[in-house]
Motif scaffolding. Structure first.
Motif, PDB file in Angstrom:
ATOM      1  N   SER A  77      71.274  81.638  10.495  1.00 35.96           N
ATOM      2  CA  SER A  77      72.912  81.406   9.062  1.00 35.96           C
ATOM      3  C   SER A  77      73.139  80.278   8.612  1.00 35.96           C
ATOM      4  O   SER A  77      73.791  79.458   8.160  1.00 35.96           O
ATOM      5  N   ASP A  78      71.167  79.636   8.316  1.00 35.06           N
ATOM      6  CA  ASP A  78      71.314  78.256   7.275  1.00 35.06           C
ATOM      7  C   ASP A  78      72.529  78.468   6.063  1.00 35.06           C
ATOM      8  O   ASP A  78      73.404  77.744   5.617  1.00 35.06           O
ATOM      9  N   ALA A  79      72.941  79.574   5.771  1.00 32.23           N
ATOM     10  CA  ALA A  79      73.445  79.639   3.793  1.00 32.23           C
ATOM     11  C   ALA A  79      74.628  79.261   4.238  1.00 32.23           C
ATOM     12  O   ALA A  79      75.698  78.837   3.679  1.00 32.23           O
ATOM     13  N   ALA A  80      75.197  80.472   5.853  1.00 37.85           N
ATOM     14  CA  ALA A  80      76.585  79.521   5.981  1.00 37.85           C
ATOM     15  C   ALA A  80      77.000  78.573   5.939  1.00 37.85           C
ATOM     16  O   ALA A  80      77.598  78.062   6.106  1.00 37.85           O
ATOM     17  N   ILE A  81      76.387  77.691   6.718  1.00 37.10           N
ATOM     18  CA  ILE A  81      75.918  76.434   7.570  1.00 37.10           C
ATOM     19  C   ILE A  81      76.473  75.824   6.083  1.00 37.10           C
ATOM     20  O   ILE A  81      77.472  74.952   6.242  1.00 37.10           O
ATOM     21  N   SER A  82      75.163  76.074   4.476  1.00 33.54           N
ATOM     22  CA  SER A  82      75.077  74.689   4.112  1.00 33.54           C
ATOM     23  C   SER A  82      76.472  75.451   3.327  1.00 33.54           C
ATOM     24  O   SER A  82      77.590  74.856   2.053  1.00 33.54           O
ATOM     25  N   ALA A  83      77.185  76.913   3.143  1.00 33.38           N
ATOM     26  CA  ALA A  83      78.143  77.311   2.423  1.00 33.38           C
ATOM     27  C   ALA A  83      79.644  76.894   2.453  1.00 33.38           C
ATOM     28  O   ALA A  83      80.383  75.759   2.003  1.00 33.38           O
ATOM     29  N   TYR A  84      79.449  75.816   4.207  1.00 36.26           N
ATOM     30  CA  TYR A  84      80.534  75.381   4.726  1.00 36.26           C
ATOM     31  C   TYR A  84      80.920  73.994   4.529  1.00 36.26           C
ATOM     32  O   TYR A  84      81.889  73.270   4.425  1.00 36.26           O
ATOM     33  N   GLU A  85      79.417  73.618   4.457  1.00 31.38           N
ATOM     34  CA  GLU A  85      79.557  71.924   4.122  1.00 31.38           C
ATOM     35  C   GLU A  85      80.198  71.602   2.696  1.00 31.38           C
ATOM     36  O   GLU A  85      80.554  70.589   3.261  1.00 31.38           O
ATOM     37  N   LYS A  86      79.678  72.605   2.169  1.00 33.38           N
ATOM     38  CA  LYS A  86      79.972  72.119   0.698  1.00 33.38           C
ATOM     39  C   LYS A  86      81.562  72.917   0.629  1.00 33.38           C
ATOM     40  O   LYS A  86      82.438  71.514  -0.524  1.00 33.38           O
ATOM     41  N   GLN A  87      82.194  73.874   1.230  1.00 30.10           N
ATOM     42  CA  GLN A  87      83.117  74.277   0.795  1.00 30.10           C
ATOM     43  C   GLN A  87      84.184  72.569   2.254  1.00 30.10           C
ATOM     44  O   GLN A  87      85.366  72.476   1.261  1.00 30.10           O
ATOM     45  N   LEU A  88      83.555  72.212   3.006  1.00 32.13           N
ATOM     46  CA  LEU A  88      84.385  70.875   3.742  1.00 32.13           C
ATOM     47  C   LEU A  88      84.300  69.775   2.641  1.00 32.13           C
ATOM     48  O   LEU A  88      85.364  69.179   2.555  1.00 32.13           O
ATOM     49  N   ASP A  89      83.307  69.321   1.627  1.00 33.40           N
ATOM     50  CA  ASP A  89      83.367  68.056   0.590  1.00 33.40           C
ATOM     51  C   ASP A  89      84.202  68.250  -0.160  1.00 33.40           C
ATOM     52  O   ASP A  89      84.704  67.494  -0.520  1.00 33.40           O
ATOM     53  N   ALA A  90      84.539  69.405   0.057  1.00 32.83           N
ATOM     54  CA  ALA A  90      85.342  69.860  -1.118  1.00 32.83           C
ATOM     55  C   ALA A  90      86.779  69.731  -1.185  1.00 32.83           C
ATOM     56  O   ALA A  90      87.677  68.920  -1.576  1.00 32.83           O
ATOM     57  N   ASP A  91      87.072  70.489   0.177  1.00 34.94           N
ATOM     58  CA  ASP A  91      88.828  69.998  -0.053  1.00 34.94           C
ATOM     59  C   ASP A  91      89.057  68.834   1.246  1.00 34.94           C
ATOM     60  O   ASP A  91      90.202  68.983   1.398  1.00 34.94           O
ATOM     61  N   ARG A  92      88.408  68.450   2.366  1.00 38.12           N
ATOM     62  CA  ARG A  92      88.229  67.454   2.534  1.00 38.12           C
ATOM     63  C   ARG A  92      87.173  66.182   2.766  1.00 38.12           C
ATOM     64  O   ARG A  92      86.419  66.175   3.721  1.00 38.12           O
TER      65      ARG A  92
END
Lengths: 476, 197
Positions: free
Chosen positions: B174-189
């Protein structure tokens, strides 16, 4: 319109990376706290599989369980050796592993060193609305500031180091509402002991407990950390208290907390996390704060709680046959007879410390009782162990250490100490300890040790009278 | 991790309620940097009694342990699971477990079977003289006396045990999903990253 959600559900939803068809979720972990006891095998696993730490920036390591609470530096400022070779090896492993994997590390002799669950909130590393894990069951503590925080095993430590996530099933929710005002001498510790006695050691199993109600809202952050710390003693892997102005005031300006515009954005998000009106919990327990007395344990499970005015129960008085057996075994181990008044139980050892009760408020509460009094002659060993170097410095600035040492109590360096006796601080076999820690398990404070869990004020009262004592009798 | 499906053999009828992790493995045994050899410290306080169950010849190396409510409560120490494994225990049968312990057990190829107290009482009786049979694929505990107790288990845990699965390898898919989450988190919060000190 969205369904009303609890605080737990909001934090959970904000951390789902992926949901598997069987319902298991991959949950993102915002903060990983690491200490020396449960991490060496995880780092060894990473090394064996050639993996790295995915997010060293979200990881903080500090030694606490094994560190001695006696002086760590000699007069010239040189580091004193650690006598126990096994403890020394564990501490050396963390000291080597942290920099090797680029993890921020607070050294055993750094001014900020302390118990990981004291250090996290104190440094602003732990924040509301975050997921926090650590290879230690008292990670539940950080729920006191509104973080979803829970203990994990070493395989999970390795999993978080490698992936910054965990595979989890959502928990059920439980509300424990404490309404009203507590009486004099009743502290956060008495509230959580009373709750544990009420719901039982497995009462929260499978659940995350949210503590609500006016008696919880009235607590300081230190008190809230004490309550949430012992969620695990009621079987819940995590506890939660909604972040509010008290929480924000505590965290503002702490080293790792957000600054400037980031702070304002953070507070706005944290405020949105409170449980929605109309949100339902799977289980609700309501407690009247007026029913809570200064409390004490009599047995070897944290559910074995009575008011200090109570007596040792008769095992036959329990309805559950397996509890009757357990209580009889507990009493044999504790050397207690049914019907004995708790206030007649003599105490030889006092431990004021642990991640439950070693913050500045705890130091002040104990000092207020000890002030102007002397340790009783039958108390052989009485140590006060601040939760961190910063708590120690603050207490010393207030002169609290002098109050303790003038009374004949020892003032120590920070660490987990006699809570679980991995360092040299142990309670001798067959002797009793009035302890502000969280577990009264068989052998917890050393083989054969007998633990009575109490608040810092109650431990201080026992120190000066030599027996379990109703602290209200010593209050001005 | 060793896969687990059928286990048969003697079952140690411990039966106690609230067996905590300090009883399973006291803290002074935690001062190690490896996973091995924990069995020596397992149930140390109980084994101080010369007539303890664990050291009776008939229960030496028994693969099953029967306990009461809330088994493994207390600390998160995975050493408790390592200690049981080192004793040779592959299955624990109890009415309930602490959440952290049952997770640790599964990650070490130990099956925590949940059965009601009445079933536990019957199995305790059988275990005094005879073996017990556990079948994970069919989710049953049986004896030679026609006893048959069905148990529930989370399907993900069942799969991990049956296949001896390494969770980290699974998550790495699930590496790609984790990277996508991290990117979104940096954008949102973005303030979620620890402030620079």
């Amino acid at each position: 319109m969205t369904r009303p959600r609890t605080l737990y559900e909001k934090i959970w939803d904000a951390h789902v990376v992926e949901q598997r068809p069987d319902g298991t979720c991959l949950i993102f972990i915002d903060r990983h706290l690491v200490h020396e006891v449960t991490s060496p095998q995880a780092f060894a696993g990473l090394r064996a599989s050639g993996r790295t730490v995915r997010r060293p920036d979200l990881t903080l390591a500090v030694p606490d369980h094994n560190v001695p609470t006696t002086a760590r530096l000699d007069a010239a400022g040189g580091r004193l050796p650690i006598a126990d070779p096994e403890s020394a090896a564990q501490l050396a492993a963390l000291e080597k592993n942290a920099p090797e994997y680029g993890i921020r590390y607070i050294d055993a002799v750094a001014p900020e060193q302390g118990i990981v669950h004291v250090v996290g909130p104190e440094q602003g590393f732990s924040l509301p609305g975050t997921t926090i894990v650590c290879g230690d069951s008292h990670t539940a503590c950080h729920g006191g500031i509104g973080a979803l925080a829970f203990g994990i095993g070493t395989s999970e430590v390795e999993h978080v180091l490698a992936t910054q996530t965990l595979l989890l099933q959502p928990a059920k929710t439980m509300e424990v509402r404490v309404e009203g005002e507590v009486g004099p001498g009743v502290t956060a510790k008495d509230i959580i002991l009373h709750i544990t006695g009420t719901i039982g050691a497995a009462g929260g199993t499978g659940h995350v407990i949210e503590y609500t109600g006016s008696a919880i809202r009235a607590l300081s952050v230190e008190g809230r950390l004490t309550v949430s710390n012992m969620a695990i003693e009621g079987g819940a892997r995590a506890g939660l208290i909604a972040p509010d102005e008290t929480t924000f005031a505590y965290l503002k300006g702490r080293p790792y907390a957000p600054k400037g515009a980031d702070w304002d954005a953070a507070v706005a998000w944290w405020k949105s996390l409170a449980t929605d009106p109309g949100a339902a919990y799977d289980k609700v327990v309501v407690i009247d704060a007026a029913d809570i007395a200064p409390s004490v344990t009599w047995g070897t499970s944290p559910e074995d709680v009575v008011p200090i005015t109570g007596v040792v129960p008769d095992p036959a008085s329990f309805a559950d046959p397996s509890k009757q057996v357990a209580a009889a075994k507990s009493l044999a181990y504790m050397g207690l007879e049914p019907g004995t008044r708790m206030q007649d139980v003599r105490i030889e050892n006092i431990f004021i410390g642990s991640c439950t009760n070693s913050r500045i408020e705890d130091m002040r509460a104990a000092a207020a009782i000890v002030k102007g009094r002397k340790k009783a002659d039958n108390v052989k060993w009485a140590i006060v162990v601040p939760g961190s170097g910063l708590v120690k410095a603050q207490a010393e600035a207030e002169g609290l250490h002098r109050i303790f040492t003038d009374a004949g109590l020892e003032w120590r360096e920070p660490g987990c100490s006699a809570c679980l006796a991995m360092n040299p601080d142990k309670v001798p076999a067959g002797e009793r300890c009035a302890s502000t820690s969280n577990r009264n398990f068989v052998g917890r404070q050393g083989p054969g040790s007998r633990t009575h869990l109490v608040s810092p004020a109650m431990a201080a009262a026992a120190a000066v009278t030599g027996k379990l004592t109703d602290v209200r009798e010593l209050m001005a | 991790m060793t896969p687990l499906n059928q286990v048969e053999g003697r079952a140690i009828p411990l039966g106690l309620k609230n067996v905590d992790t300090d009883v399973i493995i006291p803290a002074h045994w935690l001062k190690t940097t490896t996973r091995e050899g924990m069995g020596r410290g397992a149930f140390e306080s109980l084994r101080a009694d010369p007539d303890n169950l664990f050291d009776r010849p008939e229960y030496k190396g028994a693969p099953i342990l029967i306990a009461g409510d809330n088994f493994g409560c207390g600390s998160s120490r995975e050493h408790a699971a390592w200690a049981l494994g080192d004793l040779g225990i592959r299955v624990v049968i109890a009415p309930s477990y602490s959440d952290i312990f049952s997770g640790n057990a599964v990650k070490n190829g130990i099956l925590p079977v949940v059965l009601p107290q009445a079933a536990i009482d019957r199995l305790m009786e059988v275990a005094a003289t005879d073996p017990v049979f556990v079948d994970l694929a069919h989710q049953t505990v049986t004896t030679q006396y026609q006893d048959r107790f069905a148990f529930e288990i989370d399907p993900f845990r069942k799969m991990c045990l049956l296949e001896g699965l390494d969770e980290i390898s699974l998550t790495e898919k699930s590496d790609a999903a984790i990277s996508a989450y991290e990117k979104q988190l940096d954008a949102d919060r973005p303030w979620m990253r620890p402030a620079t000190v």
